[in-house]
Design a protein around this motif. Sequence first.
Motif, PDB file in Angstrom:
ATOM      1  N   VAL A  43     -18.456 -13.240 -21.125  1.00  0.00           N
ATOM      2  CA  VAL A  43     -19.029 -13.630 -22.417  1.00  0.00           C
ATOM      3  C   VAL A  43     -17.978 -14.451 -23.145  1.00  0.00           C
ATOM      4  O   VAL A  43     -16.843 -13.998 -23.324  1.00  0.00           O
ATOM      5  CB  VAL A  43     -19.439 -12.399 -23.260  1.00  0.00           C
ATOM      6  CG1 VAL A  43     -20.004 -12.835 -24.602  1.00  0.00           C
ATOM      7  CG2 VAL A  43     -20.447 -11.542 -22.500  1.00  0.00           C
ATOM      8  N   ARG A  44     -18.365 -15.671 -23.553  1.00  0.00           N
ATOM      9  CA  ARG A  44     -17.454 -16.574 -24.277  1.00  0.00           C
ATOM     10  C   ARG A  44     -18.091 -16.996 -25.596  1.00  0.00           C
ATOM     11  O   ARG A  44     -19.306 -17.113 -25.701  1.00  0.00           O
ATOM     12  CB  ARG A  44     -17.182 -17.831 -23.452  1.00  0.00           C
ATOM     13  CG  ARG A  44     -16.399 -17.610 -22.191  1.00  0.00           C
ATOM     14  CD  ARG A  44     -16.167 -18.960 -21.506  1.00  0.00           C
ATOM     15  NE  ARG A  44     -15.438 -18.844 -20.284  1.00  0.00           N
ATOM     16  CZ  ARG A  44     -15.995 -18.755 -19.074  1.00  0.00           C
ATOM     17  NH1 ARG A  44     -17.297 -18.779 -18.936  1.00  0.00           N
ATOM     18  NH2 ARG A  44     -15.245 -18.667 -18.003  1.00  0.00           N
ATOM     19  N   ASP A  45     -17.226 -17.291 -26.558  1.00  0.00           N
ATOM     20  CA  ASP A  45     -17.728 -17.821 -27.823  1.00  0.00           C
ATOM     21  C   ASP A  45     -17.885 -19.338 -27.726  1.00  0.00           C
ATOM     22  O   ASP A  45     -17.654 -19.923 -26.662  1.00  0.00           O
ATOM     23  CB  ASP A  45     -16.835 -17.400 -28.998  1.00  0.00           C
ATOM     24  CG  ASP A  45     -15.447 -18.028 -28.988  1.00  0.00           C
ATOM     25  OD1 ASP A  45     -15.177 -18.953 -28.184  1.00  0.00           O
ATOM     26  OD2 ASP A  45     -14.615 -17.585 -29.808  1.00  0.00           O
ATOM     27  N   ASP A  46     -18.244 -19.975 -28.834  1.00  0.00           N
ATOM     28  CA  ASP A  46     -18.496 -21.414 -28.825  1.00  0.00           C
ATOM     29  C   ASP A  46     -17.234 -22.258 -28.645  1.00  0.00           C
ATOM     30  O   ASP A  46     -17.316 -23.458 -28.403  1.00  0.00           O
ATOM     31  CB  ASP A  46     -19.262 -21.847 -30.083  1.00  0.00           C
ATOM     32  CG  ASP A  46     -18.576 -21.431 -31.368  1.00  0.00           C
ATOM     33  OD1 ASP A  46     -17.755 -20.492 -31.348  1.00  0.00           O
ATOM     34  OD2 ASP A  46     -18.855 -22.043 -32.403  1.00  0.00           O
ATOM     35  N   VAL A  50     -12.782 -16.154 -24.118  1.00  0.00           N
ATOM     36  CA  VAL A  50     -13.410 -15.028 -23.424  1.00  0.00           C
ATOM     37  C   VAL A  50     -13.369 -13.811 -24.339  1.00  0.00           C
ATOM     38  O   VAL A  50     -12.298 -13.359 -24.746  1.00  0.00           O
ATOM     39  CB  VAL A  50     -12.716 -14.729 -22.077  1.00  0.00           C
ATOM     40  CG1 VAL A  50     -13.291 -13.473 -21.442  1.00  0.00           C
ATOM     41  CG2 VAL A  50     -12.850 -15.918 -21.132  1.00  0.00           C
ATOM     42  N   LEU A  51     -14.552 -13.294 -24.664  1.00  0.00           N
ATOM     43  CA  LEU A  51     -14.666 -12.122 -25.526  1.00  0.00           C
ATOM     44  C   LEU A  51     -14.829 -10.844 -24.719  1.00  0.00           C
ATOM     45  O   LEU A  51     -14.474  -9.761 -25.178  1.00  0.00           O
ATOM     46  CB  LEU A  51     -15.868 -12.275 -26.464  1.00  0.00           C
ATOM     47  CG  LEU A  51     -15.875 -13.514 -27.351  1.00  0.00           C
ATOM     48  CD1 LEU A  51     -17.176 -13.580 -28.131  1.00  0.00           C
ATOM     49  CD2 LEU A  51     -14.677 -13.524 -28.273  1.00  0.00           C
ATOM     50  N   ILE A  83     -20.535  -6.868 -29.008  1.00  0.00           N
ATOM     51  CA  ILE A  83     -20.468  -8.130 -29.754  1.00  0.00           C
ATOM     52  C   ILE A  83     -21.759  -8.306 -30.548  1.00  0.00           C
ATOM     53  O   ILE A  83     -22.846  -8.274 -29.983  1.00  0.00           O
ATOM     54  CB  ILE A  83     -20.264  -9.322 -28.792  1.00  0.00           C
ATOM     55  CG1 ILE A  83     -18.971  -9.132 -27.992  1.00  0.00           C
ATOM     56  CG2 ILE A  83     -20.240 -10.637 -29.566  1.00  0.00           C
ATOM     57  CD1 ILE A  83     -18.838 -10.060 -26.831  1.00  0.00           C
ATOM     58  N   ARG A  84     -21.650  -8.518 -31.832  1.00  0.00           N
ATOM     59  CA  ARG A  84     -22.821  -8.656 -32.701  1.00  0.00           C
ATOM     60  C   ARG A  84     -23.040 -10.106 -33.103  1.00  0.00           C
ATOM     61  O   ARG A  84     -22.838 -10.488 -34.242  1.00  0.00           O
ATOM     62  CB  ARG A  84     -22.663  -7.781 -33.940  1.00  0.00           C
ATOM     63  CG  ARG A  84     -22.457  -6.324 -33.659  1.00  0.00           C
ATOM     64  CD  ARG A  84     -23.726  -5.687 -33.197  1.00  0.00           C
ATOM     65  NE  ARG A  84     -23.484  -4.263 -32.969  1.00  0.00           N
ATOM     66  CZ  ARG A  84     -24.230  -3.533 -32.182  1.00  0.00           C
ATOM     67  NH1 ARG A  84     -25.238  -4.076 -31.559  1.00  0.00           N
ATOM     68  NH2 ARG A  84     -23.963  -2.265 -32.015  1.00  0.00           N
TER      69      ARG A  84
END
Length: 109
Positions: A43-46, A50-51, A83-84
């Motif tokens: 899972v990656r943010d914009d 890497v989250l 992650i929300r």
Amino acid sequence: MSTSQVTKDHEQKWSPPPPGWVKINTDASFCATSGRASVRIVVRDDNGLVLLSAWRLLRGCVSVEEAEGEACLEGVRLMAEWIRQPARVESDCAALMGALKSEAPNRSS
């Protein structure tokens, strides 16, 4: 054709989700003779940070589509727990993604 030429022809670049969203990238491998599979989730943010990442071994799978589906499900479950943010799911399994996008998905496998 050299190996480097083949790699460059099939190389795909990761594309970010919209600002404020995250992207769940999933993949699976499957062995038909044993029914074993492994799933991988990132899972990656914009910004590409890497989250979350995870992997899991599965037993008793009947198809690669099932393994890919389990990878997507695991990614969504982990995302919902940790992650929300709104999320997009990306998989290289065209059959699975087509079924998920369809209004009347084929739920046979």
